[in-house]
Design a protein around this motif. Structure first.
Motif, PDB file in Angstrom:
ATOM      1  N   GLU A 369       0.855  -1.182   0.000  1.00 31.90           N
ATOM      2  CA  GLU A 369       0.000   0.000   0.000  1.00 31.90           C
ATOM      3  C   GLU A 369       0.892   1.233   0.000  1.00 31.90           C
ATOM      4  O   GLU A 369       1.922   1.269   0.678  1.00 31.90           O
ATOM      5  CB  GLU A 369      -0.901   0.032   1.237  1.00 31.90           C
ATOM      6  CG  GLU A 369      -1.887  -1.116   1.310  1.00 31.90           C
ATOM      7  CD  GLU A 369      -2.769  -1.030   2.538  1.00 31.90           C
ATOM      8  OE1 GLU A 369      -2.737   0.020   3.219  1.00 31.90           O
ATOM      9  OE2 GLU A 369      -3.471  -2.004   2.834  1.00 31.90           O
ATOM     10  N   PRO A 374      -4.762   5.435  -2.225  1.00 33.99           N
ATOM     11  CA  PRO A 374      -5.591   4.237  -2.061  1.00 33.99           C
ATOM     12  C   PRO A 374      -6.073   3.689  -3.403  1.00 33.99           C
ATOM     13  O   PRO A 374      -6.141   4.414  -4.405  1.00 33.99           O
ATOM     14  CB  PRO A 374      -6.774   4.738  -1.222  1.00 33.99           C
ATOM     15  CG  PRO A 374      -6.859   6.199  -1.547  1.00 33.99           C
ATOM     16  CD  PRO A 374      -5.439   6.654  -1.763  1.00 33.99           C
ATOM     17  N   ALA A 394      -4.861  -3.087  -1.963  1.00 33.84           N
ATOM     18  CA  ALA A 394      -3.404  -3.214  -1.983  1.00 33.84           C
ATOM     19  C   ALA A 394      -2.978  -3.980  -3.224  1.00 33.84           C
ATOM     20  O   ALA A 394      -3.751  -4.746  -3.797  1.00 33.84           O
ATOM     21  CB  ALA A 394      -2.901  -3.917  -0.723  1.00 33.84           C
TER      22      ALA A 394
END
Length: 786
Positions: A369, A374, A394
């Motif tokens: 990550e 995001p 991720a």
């Protein structure tokens, strides 16, 4: 660009969080076979990381919809193929699990240093048997033969040869179970399987139970934390599976989540359990009762006996959690979306060393990550066995070659652009995305000024009006005067004034007619000074705007031969210059004692005004700043997106589109005037929101709320899909903040005096600080302390 959904790939140095972990599989179990469930739990407690593998209850080849909805967004690599599941969602496949024994990790040759593992053996008829297995775990008498075979270990290997093991027959009870959960002098089988792995999520310490403005589908999960009691019906596989999964989510640190046999569930038991609830945040700490199979009347009876307990459906608490693993933080350099990472720390290499002797070491995954970057949790991002995978927000990379852990090998990881994330989220809805013409124009301006946050230097209504005047065709003033004259004649002739007022709005009498490129008006500095009212502010704003090509400086010249007049930009001022009328060169185009400049609109701003997308930029900026904190709450926004169905038909256009990490998309409809918000516009917005599955949508008008009669009537609130209304009252605020218990979307029209205070603050900010200068935060703080 930060906050903008675009095709730009990740560049530069970023903070990266990684999780090195064994592969994680969801395990199907038949709902009518408690014995099979007990065996599966016994096997998982031997698998490294197995206590973090969720269970799926299967009935007639299907899993409940609540589980199916979670699988595409969960941190699960595959579903084990021991049972065929017919209703798996798109993007989730079944594959034979590749497991590694936790015994291999414990086989360090230092048996005496290991904490003992305690196994509770309950009779098959004991109503607590399944609860003990779900909460504490279970180990059979001998290791699983298949796991031994895969590890190339002796088929007569025992647990006791590697780990200190204590077994004891137990008659289940709440007091005994709580005592075992509080014991810190030994491992339980669940804890043993997760040896050397971090697992379980902490309660949300920031949780505050306030009234909801926007949908909060995870609110009950956040409010409950680990404080959950599952009432287990006799012989119910579904209840034990739920309890196991709740321990997967919340870990084995606390007494809760816990189970209670339905036949022994009474007020005294609930009060005993309530003493072990975990207090967190301002509002967390209540006890939540749930079940899949037991009577819901029993739940409500139990909750009424304890003031701090409440009954909720199991779907509101169900989650599949995150994989057990070994977390690390890195600082990595990205180039065109790619970076190289070392998957192992020195401690990782030391821990994994015993597995190198096995024929099949653990299948390891590295989750990556990037802080503030995001990724949407949607099925189209999951990928397959081969190729890029982005699961649970991720990136996943297979870590091969464990036998080479002593060498400093790196892995390459790539991240998609934010526009790809948007396209993937739309594709999950069967839609295709493309930037609209206003969106392209608005994006070009954002890039020209250097970012979304620079839009704040346009937040001044008189300045906006001047910019529209700068962009207008010549003759617009005459045209509007002529319309006014005609309007008066029609009124005198008896025409209904309401009909004429409607025609003014529909035909756009007051809308600016933006000139084509190369035309438009040229205004002197004095006009900008008149609007901004302060010479320093005017000079600073114009220097900022000119450096970003929003305005162009130039001067007028007159040809001495044909007397043709033309306007030249600064870049073309060096003599000689060509005459646009006769084509002759002008050696001395300027007067000998002065050169007076004027300003025309730059192409990036002209295109925004021409496509009527200035309001898109204002709404995008305000919403982006509002959702900025905590960082990573918003993937990004775009000022104009068309959504196209598989048949090629346009489903709708979002004037602004917000994309969130859960994959949800929120459209915003922007109008210059409130008259443009009508039933037809709302019907189109409803159609788009339905197609996107939007949790809410937004309407924005670039006028003050006090003149937007009826606009608030188009808004909506929970429990229906919220529709939030924005006006200039919010959009002109340079620093929107969603403060605790506040509602930034509240309808609270400001007065003209308050509006003037906002305008004055805009001028004051320009006077105090130069928008074109690089901000020196540290220097400012040091000097302010003197």
């Amino acid at each position: 660009m930060d906050g903008l959904l675009d095709g730009e790939l990740l560049q530069g140095v970023h903070e990266v969080r990684t999780l090195l972990r064994p592969a994680r599989y969801a395990r199907p179990v038949p709902v009518g076979d408690p014995g099979r469930l007990h065996d599966v739990i016994g096997m998982l407690c031997q698998v490294w990381g197995g206590a973090g593998h969720p269970l799926l209850p299967v009935a007639d080849g299907s899993i409940p919809g609540s589980y199916a909805d979670l699988l595409p967004i969960a941190q699960i690599d595959e579903v084990d193929d021991s049972l065929t599941i017919d209703n798996l969602p798109s993007g989730v496949g079944q594959l034979r699990s590749w497991d590694s024994m936790a015994l291999l990790l414990a086989n360090t040759g230092r048996r005496a240093e290991l904490r003992g593992t305690r196994v509770a053996a309950l009779k098959a008829t004991d109503p607590w048997r399944g609860i003990y297995a779900a909460v504490l775990g279970y180990l059979p008498e001998k290791p699983d033969p298949l796991l031994l075979d895969q590890a190339m270990a002796r088929n007569d290997l025992t647990f006791e040869e590697i780990i200190p093991l204590e077994r004891g027959s137990v008659a289940g009870s709440l007091e005994d179970l709580i005592s075992r959960l509080n014991s810190r002098d030994c491992f339980h089988p669940r804890q043993f399987s997760n040896i050397y792995l971090a697992y379980g999520q902490s309660p949300d310490t920031g949780f505050i139970n306030t009234s909801d403005i926007l949908p909060a589908p995870r609110k009950i999960r956040r409010a409950a934390g680990p404080n959950i009691v599952v009432i287990v019906a006799p012989g119910s596989v579904e209840d034990i599976v739920l309890l196991w999964n709740l321990r997967v989510v919340h870990g084995d640190t606390d007494v809760l989540p816990i189970g209670l046999p339905a036949q022994q569930a009474d007020a005294a038991a609930i009060k005993t359990i309530n003493e072990w609830t975990v207090k967190f945040g301002i509002s967390g700490g209540s006890l939540y009762l749930t079940t899949v199979s037991a009577s819901h009347d029993l739940l409500h009876e139990l909750s009424s006996a304890c003031p701090r307990a409440q009954a909720v459906p199991y779907e509101a608490l169900l989650d599949l959690g995150f994989a057990p693993g070994r977390p690390r933080s890195h600082v990595s350099s990205f180039r065109d979306g790619f970076a190289r990472l070392d998957p192992f720390s020195e401690r990782d290499r030391e821990i994994l060393a015993p597995t190198l002797q096995a024929f099949r070491g653990p299948k390891m995954i590295l989750d990556i990550e990037v802080d503030g970057y995001p990724l949407p949790r949607v099925s189209t991002m999951r990928g397959g066995i081969v190729g890029p995978r982005f699961r649970a927000g991720a990136a996943q990379v297979n870590v091969a070659g464990l036998r080479d852990t002593s060498r400093n090998k790196t892995l390459e990881v790539g991240f998609p652009s934010t526009w790809t994330s948007l396209a993937a989220s739309a594709r999950a809805r069967g839609l295709r995305v493309e930037a609209s013409e206003p969106g392209i124009a608005a994006t070009t301006l954002i890039e020209a000024i250097g970012g979304i946050y620079e839009i704040r230097y346009l937040l001044h209504p008189p300045l906006i009006k001047l910019l529209y005047e700068l962009a207008e065709r010549s003759g617009m003033t005459w045209w509007k005067q002529r319309w006014t004259h005609t309007h008066k004649i029609l009124i005198d002739a008896g025409t209904d004034p309401a009909v004429l007022d409607r025609a003014v709005t529909v035909l756009g009498r007051d809308d600016p007619a933006v000139a084509p490129a190369g035309e438009g008006r040229a205004l002197k500095f004095s006009r900008f000074l008149q609007v901004l009212g302060n010479k320093v502010a005017a000079q600073r704003w114009m220097a900022w705007a000119e450096s970003r090509h929003l305005i162009v400086r130039g001067t007028d010249i007159t040809c001495p031969s044909c007397r043709a007049k033309s306007w030249l930009p600064m870049a073309s001022l060096t003599p000689p210059v060509g005459c646009s009328g006769c084509g002759r060169g002008i050696d001395q185009p300027y007067e000998s004692d002065r050169l007076e400049f004027s300003y025309r609109i730059g192409e990036p701003l002209r295109r925004v005004l021409e496509t009527d997308s200035l309001g898109h930029l204002f709404a995008l900026r305000w919403l982006t700043v509002l959702f900025e904190f905590p960082r990573g709450r918003l993937i990004g926004a775009h000022p104009g997106v068309n959504f196209v169905a598989s048949d090629g038909k346009t489903v709708g256009e979002a004037d602004v589109l917000l994309l969130f990490p859960d994959g949800s998309m929120v459209p915003v409809e922007v109008k210059r005037r409130h008259a443009g918000i009508d039933a037809n516009a709302m019907e189109l917005l409803d159609k788009l929101s339905d197609a996107l599955g939007s949790p809410y949508d937004i309407i924005a008008v670039t006028e003050p709320a006090r003149v937007c009669d009826g606009l608030n009537g188009f808004s909506a609130c929970l429990p229906s899909r919220p529709r939030l209304a924005l006006t200039d009252d919010q959009l002109m605020n340079p620093r929107p903040i969603w403060a605790l218990t506040s509602n930034p979307f509240a309808w609270n029209p400001i007065t003209e005096q308050q509006e003037q205070q906002v305008r004055d603050a805009f001028i004051s900010d320009l006077t105090r600080s130069d928008p074109g200068a690089r901000l020196d935060v540290i220097g400012s703080e040091i000097l302010n302390e003197q």
